[in-house]
Design an enzyme around this catalytic site. Structure first.
Site, short mmCIF file in Angstrom:
data_model
loop_
_atom_site.label_atom_id
_atom_site.label_comp_id
_atom_site.label_asym_id
_atom_site.label_seq_id
_atom_site.Cartn_x
_atom_site.Cartn_y
_atom_site.Cartn_z
N HIS A 92 0.87 -1.23 -0.05
CA HIS A 92 0.09 -0.18 -0.09
C HIS A 92 0.88 1.13 -0.12
O HIS A 92 1.47 1.52 1.02
CB HIS A 92 -1.03 -0.06 1.45
CG HIS A 92 -1.74 1.09 1.27
ND1 HIS A 92 -1.80 2.14 2.57
CD2 HIS A 92 -3.01 1.48 0.58
CE1 HIS A 92 -2.79 2.86 2.08
NE2 HIS A 92 -3.40 2.63 1.08
N ARG A 93 0.93 2.07 -1.01
CA ARG A 93 1.68 3.18 -1.42
C ARG A 93 3.17 2.69 -1.35
O ARG A 93 3.91 3.53 -0.91
CB ARG A 93 1.59 4.28 -0.26
CG ARG A 93 -0.10 4.74 -0.03
CD ARG A 93 -0.31 5.91 0.87
NE ARG A 93 -1.88 5.85 1.43
CZ ARG A 93 -2.16 6.63 2.12
NH1 ARG A 93 -1.44 7.60 2.64
NH2 ARG A 93 -3.74 6.75 2.36
N GLU A 125 0.80 -0.44 -4.75
CA GLU A 125 -0.28 0.33 -4.86
C GLU A 125 -0.11 1.74 -4.95
O GLU A 125 0.91 1.94 -4.02
CB GLU A 125 -1.60 0.09 -3.84
CG GLU A 125 -2.76 0.67 -4.01
CD GLU A 125 -2.92 2.08 -3.34
OE1 GLU A 125 -3.71 2.96 -3.46
OE2 GLU A 125 -1.73 2.58 -2.52
N ASP A 162 -1.06 6.05 -5.88
CA ASP A 162 -2.03 7.10 -6.10
C ASP A 162 -1.71 8.18 -7.10
O ASP A 162 -0.48 8.58 -6.98
CB ASP A 162 -2.43 7.95 -4.53
CG ASP A 162 -2.89 6.77 -3.69
OD1 ASP A 162 -3.76 6.73 -3.62
OD2 ASP A 162 -1.96 6.81 -2.62
N HIS A 182 -0.43 10.94 -2.84
CA HIS A 182 -2.03 10.52 -2.18
C HIS A 182 -2.72 11.88 -1.93
O HIS A 182 -3.63 11.87 -2.34
CB HIS A 182 -1.66 9.67 -1.01
CG HIS A 182 -3.04 9.46 -0.33
ND1 HIS A 182 -3.79 10.27 0.84
CD2 HIS A 182 -3.81 8.40 -0.65
CE1 HIS A 182 -4.85 9.76 0.93
NE2 HIS A 182 -4.98 8.64 0.21
N GLU A 220 -4.30 3.98 -8.62
CA GLU A 220 -5.52 4.53 -7.87
C GLU A 220 -5.50 5.97 -8.81
O GLU A 220 -4.88 6.77 -8.20
CB GLU A 220 -5.77 4.54 -6.55
CG GLU A 220 -6.97 5.17 -6.03
CD GLU A 220 -7.10 5.30 -4.79
OE1 GLU A 220 -6.49 4.94 -3.76
OE2 GLU A 220 -8.08 6.19 -4.30
N LYS A 278 -6.84 9.35 -8.23
CA LYS A 278 -7.56 10.10 -7.35
C LYS A 278 -8.77 10.79 -7.68
O LYS A 278 -8.62 11.52 -9.00
CB LYS A 278 -6.74 11.10 -6.64
CG LYS A 278 -5.70 10.31 -5.67
CD LYS A 278 -5.68 9.14 -5.03
CE LYS A 278 -6.39 9.57 -3.43
NZ LYS A 278 -6.55 8.42 -2.76
N ASP A 326 0.60 -1.78 4.25
CA ASP A 326 1.74 -1.12 4.59
C ASP A 326 2.99 -1.85 5.02
O ASP A 326 4.07 -1.34 5.01
CB ASP A 326 1.68 0.13 5.65
CG ASP A 326 0.42 1.03 5.73
OD1 ASP A 326 -0.13 1.08 4.38
OD2 ASP A 326 -0.19 1.43 6.54
O1 G3P Z 1 -6.85 1.30 -2.74
C1 G3P Z 1 -7.00 1.27 -1.34
C2 G3P Z 1 -6.77 2.48 -0.82
O2 G3P Z 1 -5.36 2.72 -0.97
C3 G3P Z 1 -7.92 3.66 -0.75
O3 G3P Z 1 -7.58 4.46 0.22
O4 G3P Z 1 -6.82 6.64 1.07
O5 G3P Z 1 -5.14 4.82 1.08
O6 G3P Z 1 -6.12 5.81 -0.90
P1 G3P Z 1 -6.51 5.55 0.24
CA CA Z 2 -4.90 4.48 -2.58
#
Ligand code: G3P
Ligand code: CA
Length: 257
Positions: free
Chosen positions: A18-19, A45, A47, A60, A119, A121, A245
């Site tokens: 995640h990120r 992942e 953003d 993000h 992702e 935004k 994470d």
């Molecule tokens: O894609 C899952 C998650 O990343 C969505 O929430 O705020 O972390 O971008 P956020």
């Molecule tokens: Ca995200």
């Protein structure tokens, strides 16, 4: 360019950083992505939003303030200006000098190496398809030969729909959001926007939806899970992927199954 990765669809379970490996390195930077790869994540992942001059960049928050030394909206700066900012020092002094990457830079690095969940935004999703963020993202995915190794997701369902229209080969993940979903469950949402996967927070997923997706033959991915017990629980309940994470811990847990 050609990719040596097996197509996404052939995987049984996805360890998604995640990120990037954002527990250990500044989120959405090359440092976090490289570390995720080292930790054997299947996918990173990230953003994406647009700079003032319309370039897809990886960041993000809508505002620069929290995770860089810049101030104000990402969308009010040119890509060259964004590249001059420091996106690592807020995390730790050792990461001083980390940059805000462009999507192109990350995809070029990832090609043949690791899969990517892009992702989009909602801040960057516009009213027009032509010249919009969706077209720009697809163009970069094609340029880097990553068509079979990305999932494009968004909380803005217009983007999900448009991606399939622009490039039907690319897989999409619908990010569940209560407000935008207006009481529709996963099956209806996936049908309405022709999405492949249902991405859901761990607090919103429920038994009824899991059964529905199972029957409908569609898979779901869960975010954000950082505890071992919860990782085990979601793997046992059949999640196709988990966003974490801590991709090192998730890899360790997933390898036990
Ligand atoms: O894609 C899952 C998650 O990343 C969505 O929430 O705020 O972390 O971008 P956020
Ligand atoms: Ca995200």
């Amino acid at each position: 360019s050609s990719s040596t990765l097996e197509p996404l669809i052939d995987k049984n379970f996805l360890v998604i950083a995640h990120r990037g490996a954002s527990k250990y390195a500044p989120e959405n930077t090359m440092a976090a992505f490289k570390l995720a790869h080292k930790m054997k994540a299947d996918m990173i992942e990230l953003d994406v939003q647009l700079s003032k001059d319309g370039m897809p960049v990886v960041f993000h928050d809508a505002k620069l303030d929290r995770h860089s030394n810049g101030k104000g909206l990402v969308s009010s700066f040119l890509i060259d200006e964004l590249h001059q900012l420091d996106a690592g020092n807020w995390f730790s002094i050792e990461h001083k000098g980390e940059k805000i990457p462009s999507l192109e830079q990350v995809l070029k690095w990832a090609s043949g190496k690791i899969m990517v969940n892009i992702e989009i935004k909602k801040e960057s999703v516009g009213d027009l398809v032509e010249g919009g963020v969706e077209e720009k993202v697809i163009e970069l995915v094609q340029k880097t030969g990553m068509e079979k190794n990305v999932i494009i997701s968004s909380f803005d369902y217009r983007a999900i729909e448009r991606i399939k229209t622009i490039e039907p080969k690319v897989l999409t993940g619908l990010l569940y959001h209560k407000k935008s979903s207006s009481k529709r469950g996963p099956e209806k949402l996936l049908r309405d926007y022709r999405a492949d996967y249902f991405h859901c927070s761990r607090s919103e997923m429920n038994k009824k939806w899991r059964a529905q997706l199972n029957e409908f033959g569609k898979r779901y991915l869960i975010y954000t899970v950082n505890k071992k017990k919860q990782m085990e629980k979601w793997i046992e309940m059949g999640a196709y992927g988990i966003f974490s994470d801590k991709p090192d811990l998730l890899r360790e847990v997933a390898d036990q199954y």
